[in-house]
Design a protein around this motif. Sequence first.
Motif, PDB file in Angstrom:
ATOM      1  N   GLY A  81       0.394  -1.456  -0.145  1.00 17.14           N
ATOM      2  CA  GLY A  81      -0.389  -0.124   0.415  1.00 17.14           C
ATOM      3  C   GLY A  81       1.095   1.025   0.018  1.00 17.14           C
ATOM      4  N   ASN A  82       2.457   1.664  -0.412  1.00 15.42           N
ATOM      5  CA  ASN A  82       2.843   2.219  -1.291  1.00 15.42           C
ATOM      6  C   ASN A  82       3.242   3.186  -2.045  1.00 15.42           C
ATOM      7  OD1 ASN A  82       3.953   1.907   1.955  1.00 15.42           O
ATOM      8  ND2 ASN A  82       5.732   0.730   0.755  1.00 15.42           N
ATOM      9  N   VAL A  83       2.214   4.263  -2.425  1.00 18.89           N
ATOM     10  CA  VAL A  83       1.555   4.491  -3.488  1.00 18.89           C
ATOM     11  C   VAL A  83       2.469   5.651  -4.470  1.00 18.89           C
ATOM     12  CG1 VAL A  83      -0.451   3.579  -3.287  1.00 18.89           C
ATOM     13  CG2 VAL A  83       0.038   6.229  -2.439  1.00 18.89           C
ATOM     14  N   SER A  84       2.223   5.869  -5.529  1.00 12.96           N
ATOM     15  CA  SER A  84       2.780   6.618  -6.527  1.00 12.96           C
ATOM     16  C   SER A  84       2.180   7.043  -7.564  1.00 12.96           C
ATOM     17  CB  SER A  84       4.375   6.718  -7.143  1.00 12.96           C
ATOM     18  OG  SER A  84       5.134   5.973  -5.537  1.00 12.96           O
ATOM     19  N   PRO A  85       1.135   7.685  -7.436  1.00 11.87           N
ATOM     20  CA  PRO A  85      -0.334   7.956  -8.046  1.00 11.87           C
ATOM     21  C   PRO A  85       0.506   8.539  -9.210  1.00 11.87           C
ATOM     22  CG  PRO A  85      -1.656   7.632  -6.156  1.00 11.87           C
ATOM     23  CD  PRO A  85       0.382   8.027  -5.615  1.00 11.87           C
ATOM     24  N   LEU A  86      -0.014   8.471 -11.123  1.00  8.37           N
ATOM     25  CA  LEU A  86       0.440   9.574 -11.761  1.00  8.37           C
ATOM     26  C   LEU A  86      -0.443  10.435 -11.475  1.00  8.37           C
ATOM     27  CD1 LEU A  86       0.942   6.765 -14.708  1.00  8.37           C
ATOM     28  CD2 LEU A  86       2.783   7.518 -13.476  1.00  8.37           C
ATOM     29  N   PHE A  94       4.218   6.244  -0.967  1.00 11.91           N
ATOM     30  CA  PHE A  94       3.593   7.297   0.009  1.00 11.91           C
ATOM     31  C   PHE A  94       2.721   5.965   0.862  1.00 11.91           C
ATOM     32  CE2 PHE A  94       0.296   9.221   2.804  1.00 11.91           C
ATOM     33  CZ  PHE A  94       1.095  10.513   3.589  1.00 11.91           C
ATOM     34  N   PRO A  95       3.100   5.743   2.181  1.00 12.19           N
ATOM     35  CA  PRO A  95       2.806   4.478   2.715  1.00 12.19           C
ATOM     36  C   PRO A  95       1.082   4.564   3.084  1.00 12.19           C
ATOM     37  CG  PRO A  95       4.073   6.430   4.075  1.00 12.19           C
ATOM     38  CD  PRO A  95       3.590   6.603   2.869  1.00 12.19           C
ATOM     39  N   LEU A  96       0.425   4.538   2.227  1.00 13.10           N
ATOM     40  CA  LEU A  96      -0.997   5.420   2.437  1.00 13.10           C
ATOM     41  C   LEU A  96      -2.028   3.778   3.453  1.00 13.10           C
ATOM     42  CD1 LEU A  96      -3.723   7.167   1.847  1.00 13.10           C
ATOM     43  CD2 LEU A  96      -3.418   5.111  -0.295  1.00 13.10           C
TER      44      LEU A  96
END
Length: 326
Positions: A81-86, A94-96
Amino acid sequence: MTQQPENLTLGIDIGGTKLATGVIDATGRLHSYLVIPTPPSDAHGLFDIILDLARRAIAESGAQPTAAGVGCGGPMEYPAGNVSPLHIPVWQGFPLRSRLQETLGLPVIVDNDAKAFALGEALFGAGQGAKCLLGMVVSTGVGGGIVAGGRLWHGATGNAGHIGHIVVASEGEQCDCGAIGCLTCFASGTGMAERARHALVRGVESRLAARPPAGITARVILEAANGGDILAQQLWREASQSLAIAIAGAASLLDLDRVVIGGGLIQAGDFLFGPLRHAWSKYARLSFTRDLQIVPAALGQGSGVIGAAALALTEFGPDRRDDLHK
Ligand SMILES: [Zn+2]
């Protein structure tokens, strides 16, 4: 005494243009639903806004959910769940999931928003009863998710379902992913607009030439097509045909029995589905693909939140606690 509904889950839908939260029960009914435009913010400010929206959805539902699911654009590390959305550049790794678990005090699952859409439609929408479903979001981009036997198919890294990057042509524009001829280049809103602009630069005559280049959108191309514009009609035909090619490939590979298509472009209605079904009859020749149902999504505006909450329902629901896959 008010009866506490069972199996309430919180859904959080994080998009580049809007943020939505809501609480659903095990039948998919929304007990609360909140939506706001995605505000410009730094990484932590955006998280705080989402957290506030989630807490307000819980308060409005009048009950406490047992878990939360989040649909978000990729790329991301699944299931960490670590996210890097375009579409949200301020979030890089980000550790959402861990931040939400700490602050909400709930088990949280984070997954791709198109996979969440597919699961929501499979459980509560136009995909109900399907044995092997492909859910597709055809919007500014093209995304997808596969649901077999009521469960999402994740693949080796959680990325199964990226139908937007199935190659449907051996030449054409270069996709953002770096490949040539991806479905997204032909059938997404941004892809259609890009192809329109390239055609105009080549001197193709069209009423779209009267628009500033940035003002050409899928909606504008649809209006021009309805008005008889040849280029606009061709762009919609190519979008439908490309969808048919990609779906035929997926159907042959996966033995699908239903495809549910959602996202802004399905507002084109028969302009999209008519040529799609016509092209489908050309590409789907194997006996087990001929009867595939290709239908529009049914959940409407709340589909992102319902799908996100469905992630939590299947991940943490009572019938799933014994077989968590992580
Ligand atoms: Zn691509």
